[in-house]
Scaffold this active site. Structure first.
Site, short mmCIF file in Angstrom:
data_model
loop_
_atom_site.label_atom_id
_atom_site.label_comp_id
_atom_site.label_asym_id
_atom_site.label_seq_id
_atom_site.Cartn_x
_atom_site.Cartn_y
_atom_site.Cartn_z
N LYS A 150 -8.15 -2.41 -9.43
CA LYS A 150 -8.88 -2.63 -8.49
C LYS A 150 -10.00 -2.14 -7.87
CE LYS A 150 -7.47 -4.23 -3.37
NZ LYS A 150 -8.66 -3.56 -2.50
N HIS A 201 -13.05 -3.62 -1.29
CA HIS A 201 -12.13 -3.65 -0.26
C HIS A 201 -12.38 -3.85 0.84
CE1 HIS A 201 -9.10 -0.08 -0.06
NE2 HIS A 201 -9.30 0.00 0.70
N SER A 223 1.15 -1.27 0.27
CA SER A 223 0.32 0.27 -0.52
C SER A 223 0.71 0.94 0.24
CB SER A 223 -0.91 -0.41 0.76
OG SER A 223 -1.83 1.47 1.31
N TYR A 260 -3.27 5.04 -5.48
CA TYR A 260 -5.03 6.06 -5.37
C TYR A 260 -4.54 7.31 -6.41
CZ TYR A 260 -5.55 3.20 -0.57
OH TYR A 260 -6.20 2.49 -0.12
N THR A 317 -6.02 1.60 -6.80
CA THR A 317 -7.04 1.27 -6.41
C THR A 317 -8.61 2.12 -5.85
OG1 THR A 317 -5.93 0.18 -4.30
CG2 THR A 317 -7.78 1.11 -3.94
#
Length: 391
Positions: free
Chosen positions: A254, A278, A108, A130, A156
């Site tokens: 994603k 998520h 992440s 992100y 994401t």
């Protein structure tokens, strides 16, 4: 120690609950609002059945596959999870565990460990990002991941709103001030094994997210990065196409749910998509990912790789996902519970549990390879699937 081994993900969760401070454990199990999606992610797997074989079963089974060009020894990857306060080694321990079991790591951008350290622990690391900040900041993060040796990017989209994120989640401070430390102290003292592991390192968990730093800027705190994400307008498909063009390697999107959006993802040039909500932390009331998987897989065919995350607790869950169209799955809570139960060895334990479950399910179904799985291997009840768009 002999008693450090556990035989199920459920037992890893039980140990995590026993060993972690209440608020840390609460952050792992929380879902958005009432937790409807959180519960359905697991419950939906229970609605699916198998029709096993009894004779002529294969003596050996093949579990290996490739995901975005990376060979993995089992179709289970580590899903990126931010700010891991489960143990001091955090994502580095997870990366080592994944490497030892021959699979890939998702890191992440909100992680507690820098991408350079994680890639060193597992060269098969995909960097997650992100749509956050300016385009220059986004390309800066990708440049850093590229320089570190990340083999691909996960963008994401399945975390899309900015309030009521966690149903039942604990208080999370903006920074660990003395006041917050005193507030948290009773929980930490009640879990001496967790606390002592951090004290041996000479520091307590912090909330900085080093992978969000660009250039010489200091690593921001989690809530600073979160605030930047909240202030960034959501991306258009043109934005996502641009982001994909900034990375000259494998690229996953994603959070794809609608079959028509799966097709648009293909048009945007991605290499893989993950059917994800998520972990139940997005729009509550969204059906389980396994319900959405078949329509998404049908929509894209073999144009891109399709993965799934959400609710995986057993090897048989993995087999069900593969039979309904996934190339592989990604796990989140399962490995975090394993890490809480035993650090790196606990994550390895979870991966071994899933591997054994996949293997035994393949054996019972009469298949010698995960690549032989198909819809006929799964008993699907009426109205289980989300229908394809327009049907």
């Amino acid at each position: 120690m002999a008693n450090s081994w556990f035989e199920s993900v459920a037992e890893a969760q039980r140990r995590a609950r026993k060993r972690l401070p209440r608020s840390v454990y609460g952050a792992l199990i929380a879902g958005s609002e009432k937790g409807v999606t959180l519960r359905d992610n697991q419950a939906a797997f229970d609605e699916l059945g198998f029709l096993p074989r009894t004779a002529g079963l294969p003596a050996k089974r093949e579990l290996a596959t490739t995901v975005m060009g990376q060979h993995v020894e089992l179709p289970v990857l580590i899903s990126p999870v931010g700010v891991q306060a489960v143990c001091p080694d955090g994502e580095v321990a997870v990366a080592r565990a994944a490497a030892s079991r021959g699979t890939a790591m998702g890191l992440s951008s909100f992680a507690s460990k820098p991408v350079e350290e994680v890639v060193a622990a597992n060269p098969r690391t995909f960097f997650q990002t992100y749509w956050c900040g300016t385009r220059e900041e986004m390309t800066g993060r990708l440049d850093r991941a590229r320089a570190a040796g990340a083999v691909g990017v996960i963008a994401t989209l399945d975390w899309s709103f900015n309030h009521s994120r966690d149903w039942g989640s604990p208080h999370i401070p903006e920074r660990l001030t003395l006041r917050e430390a005193l507030r948290f102290a009773p929980q930490a003292l009640a879990r001496p094994r967790w606390l002592s592991a951090y004290l041996r390192t000479g520091h307590v968990p912090d909330l900085t997210v080093p992978n969000m730093a660009v250039g010489d800027a200091p690593a921001p705190l989690f809530f600073g990065a979160y605030g930047q994400w909240m202030r960034t307008p959501p991306p258009s498909w043109d934005d996502l196409r641009w982001l994909r063009e900034q990375w000259d390697g494998p690229f996953m999107l994603k959070g794809v749910y609608h079959p028509d959006e799966a097709r648009r993802a293909v048009d945007a040039g991605v290499d893989a998509i993950s059917v994800s909500n998520h972990g139940g932390n997005n729009l509550d009331g969204t059906p389980a990912t396994i319900r959405a998987l078949p329509a998404v897989a049908d929509a894209v065919g073999d144009q891109v790789e399709v993965l799934l995350d959400g609710g995986i607790r057993r090897g048989s869950d993995v087999v069900k996902a593969l039979a309904l169209g996934a190339r592989a799955v990604m796990i989140g809570r399962a490995y975090l519970w394993g890490m809480a139960a035993g650090g790196q060895a606990g994550v390895e334990n979870v991966l071994d549990i899933l591997r054994a479950g996949i293997d035994s399910t393949l054996l019972a179904l009469g298949h010698s390879s995960i690549h032989d799985l198909g819809p006929d291997d799964v008993l699907v009840p009426p109205n289980f699937r989300i229908p394809a768009a327009g049907k």
